[in-house]
Design a protein around this motif. Sequence first.
Motif, PDB file in Angstrom:
ATOM      1  N   TYR A 143       0.845  -1.196   0.000  1.00  0.00           N
ATOM      2  CA  TYR A 143       0.000   0.000   0.000  1.00  0.00           C
ATOM      3  C   TYR A 143       0.880   1.245   0.000  1.00  0.00           C
ATOM      4  O   TYR A 143       2.059   1.194   0.319  1.00  0.00           O
ATOM      5  CB  TYR A 143      -0.950   0.012   1.199  1.00  0.00           C
ATOM      6  N   ASN A 144       0.258   2.361  -0.372  1.00  0.00           N
ATOM      7  CA  ASN A 144       0.874   3.679  -0.299  1.00  0.00           C
ATOM      8  C   ASN A 144       0.092   4.487   0.732  1.00  0.00           C
ATOM      9  O   ASN A 144      -1.137   4.452   0.740  1.00  0.00           O
ATOM     10  CB  ASN A 144       0.816   4.403  -1.642  1.00  0.00           C
ATOM     11  N   PHE A 145       0.798   5.234   1.557  1.00  0.00           N
ATOM     12  CA  PHE A 145       0.164   6.074   2.563  1.00  0.00           C
ATOM     13  C   PHE A 145       0.732   7.483   2.452  1.00  0.00           C
ATOM     14  O   PHE A 145       1.947   7.677   2.507  1.00  0.00           O
ATOM     15  CB  PHE A 145       0.417   5.524   3.970  1.00  0.00           C
ATOM     16  N   THR A 146      -0.155   8.469   2.285  1.00  0.00           N
ATOM     17  CA  THR A 146       0.273   9.861   2.180  1.00  0.00           C
ATOM     18  C   THR A 146      -0.668  10.773   2.956  1.00  0.00           C
ATOM     19  O   THR A 146      -1.844  10.888   2.610  1.00  0.00           O
ATOM     20  CB  THR A 146       0.281  10.313   0.702  1.00  0.00           C
ATOM     21  N   PRO A 147      -0.185  11.441   4.004  1.00  0.00           N
ATOM     22  CA  PRO A 147      -0.954  12.507   4.650  1.00  0.00           C
ATOM     23  C   PRO A 147      -0.439  13.853   4.145  1.00  0.00           C
ATOM     24  O   PRO A 147       0.759  14.060   4.001  1.00  0.00           O
ATOM     25  CB  PRO A 147      -0.626  12.314   6.131  1.00  0.00           C
ATOM     26  N   TYR A 148      -1.343  14.772   3.832  1.00  0.00           N
ATOM     27  CA  TYR A 148      -0.902  16.103   3.405  1.00  0.00           C
ATOM     28  C   TYR A 148      -1.940  17.150   3.734  1.00  0.00           C
ATOM     29  O   TYR A 148      -3.047  16.861   4.050  1.00  0.00           O
ATOM     30  CB  TYR A 148      -0.541  16.148   1.925  1.00  0.00           C
TER      31      TYR A 148
END
Length: 148
Positions: A143-148
């Motif tokens: 999976y890919n996880f990105t908080p922004y």
Amino acid sequence: MKVSVTSLAILVCAIVLISGVSAQGTDNRSAGYTVSPAGSLHMPAIMSPMTVGTISQGETDWHTASVPSGKSSLTVDLNWGYVPDSLALTVIAPDGTLGPYYDADDGATDGRIFITISRSGGIAPGTWRFKVYGMTVLGTQSYNFTPY
């Protein structure tokens, strides 16, 4: 059992409406935060670094993000892209817990949890923690996880 076209149409509309609004609104445990679908075409002006991970059924991964003061919202993108596997996301803000959230909570069942967290007056500054849980995973799921 015979089902009329009208009954079928009402059932389909109800399912679509329920899945489309399930992440909207304010969670009582969330210190006044509103969580809503981010939308598939939303692109931030500045993207945070993406984390790539793998997870198995029953496993928990943790991620963090440092949120500066004055920020009005936080978008979180957990994307595994394989609908048969099921992941859950719980967000632990400095002042409350949100979730857990599931694939359909952003309005689409697509192997992705893509939500925006906001609050009038701004979101809490500090370290936000994110719990990714492998609910139903056959083998290992990346999976890919990105908080922004």
